[in-house]
Design a protein around this motif. Structure first.
Motif, PDB file in Angstrom:
ATOM      1  N   TRP A  48       0.833  -1.229  -0.118  1.00  0.00           N
ATOM      2  CA  TRP A  48      -0.035  -0.030   0.045  1.00  0.00           C
ATOM      3  C   TRP A  48       0.873   1.320   0.048  1.00  0.00           C
ATOM      4  O   TRP A  48       0.609   2.200  -0.580  1.00  0.00           O
ATOM      5  CB  TRP A  48      -0.949   0.005   1.408  1.00  0.00           C
ATOM      6  CG  TRP A  48      -2.226  -1.063   1.272  1.00  0.00           C
ATOM      7  CD1 TRP A  48      -2.322  -1.960  -0.070  1.00  0.00           C
ATOM      8  CD2 TRP A  48      -2.839  -1.243   2.237  1.00  0.00           C
ATOM      9  NE1 TRP A  48      -3.532  -2.796   0.453  1.00  0.00           N
ATOM     10  CE2 TRP A  48      -3.868  -2.341   1.562  1.00  0.00           C
ATOM     11  CE3 TRP A  48      -3.315  -0.822   3.485  1.00  0.00           C
ATOM     12  CZ2 TRP A  48      -4.771  -2.792   2.258  1.00  0.00           C
ATOM     13  CZ3 TRP A  48      -4.443  -1.289   4.078  1.00  0.00           C
ATOM     14  CH2 TRP A  48      -5.169  -2.338   3.477  1.00  0.00           C
ATOM     15  N   TYR A  49       2.000   1.179   0.660  1.00  0.00           N
ATOM     16  CA  TYR A  49       2.797   2.466   0.687  1.00  0.00           C
ATOM     17  C   TYR A  49       3.277   2.749  -0.696  1.00  0.00           C
ATOM     18  O   TYR A  49       3.365   3.771  -0.965  1.00  0.00           O
ATOM     19  CB  TYR A  49       4.320   2.135   1.556  1.00  0.00           C
ATOM     20  CG  TYR A  49       5.184   3.273   1.315  1.00  0.00           C
ATOM     21  CD1 TYR A  49       5.023   4.304   2.068  1.00  0.00           C
ATOM     22  CD2 TYR A  49       6.298   2.971   0.471  1.00  0.00           C
ATOM     23  CE1 TYR A  49       6.128   5.466   2.088  1.00  0.00           C
ATOM     24  CE2 TYR A  49       7.244   4.076   0.361  1.00  0.00           C
ATOM     25  CZ  TYR A  49       7.242   5.104   1.313  1.00  0.00           C
ATOM     26  OH  TYR A  49       7.916   6.269   0.962  1.00  0.00           O
ATOM     27  N   ALA A  50       3.588   1.737  -1.458  1.00  0.00           N
ATOM     28  CA  ALA A  50       4.185   1.929  -2.976  1.00  0.00           C
ATOM     29  C   ALA A  50       2.935   2.524  -3.604  1.00  0.00           C
ATOM     30  O   ALA A  50       3.391   3.465  -4.588  1.00  0.00           O
ATOM     31  CB  ALA A  50       4.592   0.618  -3.692  1.00  0.00           C
ATOM     32  N   ILE A  51       1.838   2.185  -3.429  1.00  0.00           N
ATOM     33  CA  ILE A  51       0.762   2.891  -4.213  1.00  0.00           C
ATOM     34  C   ILE A  51       0.607   4.116  -3.737  1.00  0.00           C
ATOM     35  O   ILE A  51       0.502   5.025  -4.805  1.00  0.00           O
ATOM     36  CB  ILE A  51      -0.749   2.101  -3.897  1.00  0.00           C
ATOM     37  CG1 ILE A  51      -0.447   0.569  -4.539  1.00  0.00           C
ATOM     38  CG2 ILE A  51      -1.671   2.782  -4.709  1.00  0.00           C
ATOM     39  CD1 ILE A  51      -1.589  -0.280  -4.179  1.00  0.00           C
ATOM     40  N   VAL A  52       0.538   4.398  -2.485  1.00  0.00           N
ATOM     41  CA  VAL A  52       0.630   5.891  -2.226  1.00  0.00           C
ATOM     42  C   VAL A  52       1.901   6.928  -2.601  1.00  0.00           C
ATOM     43  O   VAL A  52       1.623   7.943  -3.053  1.00  0.00           O
ATOM     44  CB  VAL A  52       0.475   6.058  -0.525  1.00  0.00           C
ATOM     45  CG1 VAL A  52       0.456   7.482   0.113  1.00  0.00           C
ATOM     46  CG2 VAL A  52      -0.786   5.339  -0.227  1.00  0.00           C
ATOM     47  N   ALA A  53       3.022   6.395  -2.350  1.00  0.00           N
ATOM     48  CA  ALA A  53       4.144   6.870  -2.714  1.00  0.00           C
ATOM     49  C   ALA A  53       3.976   7.244  -4.327  1.00  0.00           C
ATOM     50  O   ALA A  53       4.792   8.380  -4.667  1.00  0.00           O
ATOM     51  CB  ALA A  53       5.419   6.233  -2.248  1.00  0.00           C
ATOM     52  N   SER A  54       3.619   6.382  -5.093  1.00  0.00           N
ATOM     53  CA  SER A  54       3.800   6.624  -6.408  1.00  0.00           C
ATOM     54  C   SER A  54       3.022   7.871  -6.857  1.00  0.00           C
ATOM     55  O   SER A  54       3.302   8.346  -7.893  1.00  0.00           O
ATOM     56  CB  SER A  54       3.368   5.529  -7.241  1.00  0.00           C
ATOM     57  OG  SER A  54       1.960   5.194  -6.923  1.00  0.00           O
ATOM     58  N   GLN A  55       1.977   8.208  -6.058  1.00  0.00           N
ATOM     59  CA  GLN A  55       1.141   9.400  -6.432  1.00  0.00           C
ATOM     60  C   GLN A  55       1.927  10.738  -6.369  1.00  0.00           C
ATOM     61  O   GLN A  55       1.806  11.674  -6.922  1.00  0.00           O
ATOM     62  CB  GLN A  55      -0.002   9.476  -5.430  1.00  0.00           C
ATOM     63  CG  GLN A  55      -1.141   8.344  -5.546  1.00  0.00           C
ATOM     64  CD  GLN A  55      -1.342   8.080  -6.866  1.00  0.00           C
ATOM     65  OE1 GLN A  55      -2.065   8.829  -7.642  1.00  0.00           O
ATOM     66  NE2 GLN A  55      -1.069   6.944  -7.537  1.00  0.00           N
ATOM     67  N   MET A  56       3.226  10.582  -5.508  1.00  0.00           N
ATOM     68  CA  MET A  56       3.958  11.835  -5.426  1.00  0.00           C
ATOM     69  C   MET A  56       5.028  11.893  -6.687  1.00  0.00           C
ATOM     70  O   MET A  56       5.639  12.936  -6.836  1.00  0.00           O
ATOM     71  CB  MET A  56       4.785  11.629  -4.120  1.00  0.00           C
ATOM     72  CG  MET A  56       3.848  11.618  -2.865  1.00  0.00           C
ATOM     73  SD  MET A  56       3.154  13.289  -2.460  1.00  0.00           S
ATOM     74  CE  MET A  56       4.757  14.279  -2.110  1.00  0.00           C
ATOM     75  N   CYS A  57       5.353  10.671  -7.149  1.00  0.00           N
ATOM     76  CA  CYS A  57       6.479  10.575  -8.162  1.00  0.00           C
ATOM     77  C   CYS A  57       5.973  10.972  -9.629  1.00  0.00           C
ATOM     78  O   CYS A  57       4.970  10.740  -9.980  1.00  0.00           O
ATOM     79  CB  CYS A  57       6.971   9.109  -8.099  1.00  0.00           C
ATOM     80  SG  CYS A  57       7.886   8.683  -6.741  1.00  0.00           S
ATOM     81  N   LEU A  58       6.887  11.512 -10.476  1.00  0.00           N
ATOM     82  CA  LEU A  58       6.378  12.045 -11.710  1.00  0.00           C
ATOM     83  C   LEU A  58       6.813  10.775 -12.823  1.00  0.00           C
ATOM     84  O   LEU A  58       7.953  10.342 -12.882  1.00  0.00           O
ATOM     85  CB  LEU A  58       7.354  13.084 -12.267  1.00  0.00           C
ATOM     86  CG  LEU A  58       6.990  13.622 -13.541  1.00  0.00           C
ATOM     87  CD1 LEU A  58       5.833  14.253 -13.791  1.00  0.00           C
ATOM     88  CD2 LEU A  58       8.210  14.896 -13.805  1.00  0.00           C
ATOM     89  N   PRO A  59       5.750  10.220 -13.412  1.00  0.00           N
ATOM     90  CA  PRO A  59       6.182   9.234 -14.406  1.00  0.00           C
ATOM     91  C   PRO A  59       6.506   9.770 -15.813  1.00  0.00           C
ATOM     92  O   PRO A  59       6.252  10.710 -16.196  1.00  0.00           O
ATOM     93  CB  PRO A  59       4.650   8.382 -14.434  1.00  0.00           C
ATOM     94  CG  PRO A  59       3.808   9.605 -14.232  1.00  0.00           C
ATOM     95  CD  PRO A  59       4.151  10.583 -13.366  1.00  0.00           C
ATOM     96  N   ALA A  60       7.412   8.762 -16.341  1.00  0.00           N
ATOM     97  CA  ALA A  60       7.825   9.245 -17.570  1.00  0.00           C
ATOM     98  C   ALA A  60       6.732   8.837 -18.677  1.00  0.00           C
ATOM     99  O   ALA A  60       6.773   9.630 -19.678  1.00  0.00           O
ATOM    100  CB  ALA A  60       9.100   8.463 -17.943  1.00  0.00           C
ATOM    101  N   ASP A  61       6.077   7.667 -18.410  1.00  0.00           N
ATOM    102  CA  ASP A  61       5.150   7.325 -19.322  1.00  0.00           C
ATOM    103  C   ASP A  61       3.802   8.378 -19.344  1.00  0.00           C
ATOM    104  O   ASP A  61       3.306   8.686 -18.227  1.00  0.00           O
ATOM    105  CB  ASP A  61       4.455   5.964 -18.624  1.00  0.00           C
ATOM    106  CG  ASP A  61       3.508   5.429 -19.883  1.00  0.00           C
ATOM    107  OD1 ASP A  61       2.941   6.187 -20.597  1.00  0.00           O
ATOM    108  OD2 ASP A  61       3.343   4.210 -19.707  1.00  0.00           O
TER     109      ASP A  61
END
Length: 294
Positions: A48-61
């Motif tokens: 669940w942490y990975a899901i939440v943290a990914s919302q802060m990161c900028l995807p290249a896709d």
């Protein structure tokens, strides 16, 4: 604990404290997410942490970016490693203090935000247009303040190239050379494992250079950021119960004087924060002086 919260509150309440505000935001976000990680681990759902943290990161896709456009801003305040945030914030403090001293808090924040955004755009463009990176875009995300901090460092070096820092074991070194070394390292490391981060460094660096050059020509690229900050501060600023409404004299002539309101004083102080005391008109200086004598 109460003292910590009071110190943070006081730091955010000051007008001329952009450097510390940005540092505190980075630290607060870091601490909150570390606590979240522990909580998710304790309840046996670390995924669940990975899901939440990914919302802060900028995807290249780009297909992922469409669903989290806010990440173009949030990624520059998000770190996961202790050494990552420590070195970033130390680097930021050294160069940010110079920019804030000479250009004010508003312009420091503008350079940071715009540098982070341009760094993110450079990262996205490279991973979608350059064949060497395009194959990696679907599984690559950008995080960290590096692009924003490189913008501030290059801005400082462009503004004050002859300013010297004392480097351990070397002695005084002009900051233009220090920044040049860091930029060279970023260029040669584009082929390494942190290509996205190094691309963001270069995008931020370009913004820092252009920002100062345009400012020297009389063009302030940070006006949109300053405008948003002003609106936010006015909304969040508590209304003072004490109102300044005394009269002042114009050109030594009594009577018929204009009234200085609290809002006028706040606007004058904001202008000093943006552009320095010398940017005030004679009338604004007189209003400020008169208010200080009350």
């Amino acid at each position: 604990m109460t003292t910590i919260f009071e110190d943070i509150k006081n730091a955010f309440s000051r007008r001329d404290n952009g450097l510390m505000k940005l540092i505190l935001i980075n630290i607060i976000v870091f601490v909150v997410f570390k606590i979240l990680y522990v909580v998710f681990w304790l309840i046996k759902h670390p995924e669940w942490y990975a899901i939440v943290a990914s919302q802060m990161c900028l995807p290249a896709d780009i297909s992922q970016l469409i669903f989290r456009p806010w990440s173009l801003l949030t990624n520059m305040f998000f770190h996961e490693g202790f050494f990552h945030i420590i070195f970033n914030l130390l680097f930021f403090y050294w160069f940010g203090a110079l920019v804030e001293e000479y250009l004010g808090s508003r312009r420091l924040i503008s350079i940071y935000v715009l540098g982070g955004i341009l760094g993110g755009i450079a990262y996205i463009l490279a991973y979608n247009l350059i064949p060497q990176f395009k194959v990696l875009s679907a599984r690559t995300e950008l995080l960290g303040a590096s692009g924003a901090i490189y913008a501030v460092a290059v801005a400082a070096a462009t503004l004050l190239p002859n300013y010297q820092f004392h480097v351990i074991l070397i002695g005084p070194v002009r900051i233009v050379y220090i920044v040049a070394v860091y930029l060279f390292i970023s260029v040669v490391n584009i082929t390494g494992g942190n290509a996205g981060g190094n691309l963001a460094h270069l995008g931020g660096a370009i913004l820092g250079f252009i920002f100062i050059r345009q400012l020297q020509r009389g063009n302030d690229l940070g006006k949109p950021v300053s405008f948003v900050l002003e609106k936010f501060e006015k909304l969040s600023r508590p209304k003072s119960k004490l109102k300044v409404t005394h009269s002042i004299k114009r050109n030594g002539v009594g009577g018929g004087g204009s009234h200085v309101t609290q809002e006028e004083i706040d606007d004058i102080l904001d202008k000093i924060n943006r552009s320095g005391y010398e940017s005030l008109s004679k009338e604004e200086k007189q209003k400020l002086f008169s208010a200080s004598q009350k």
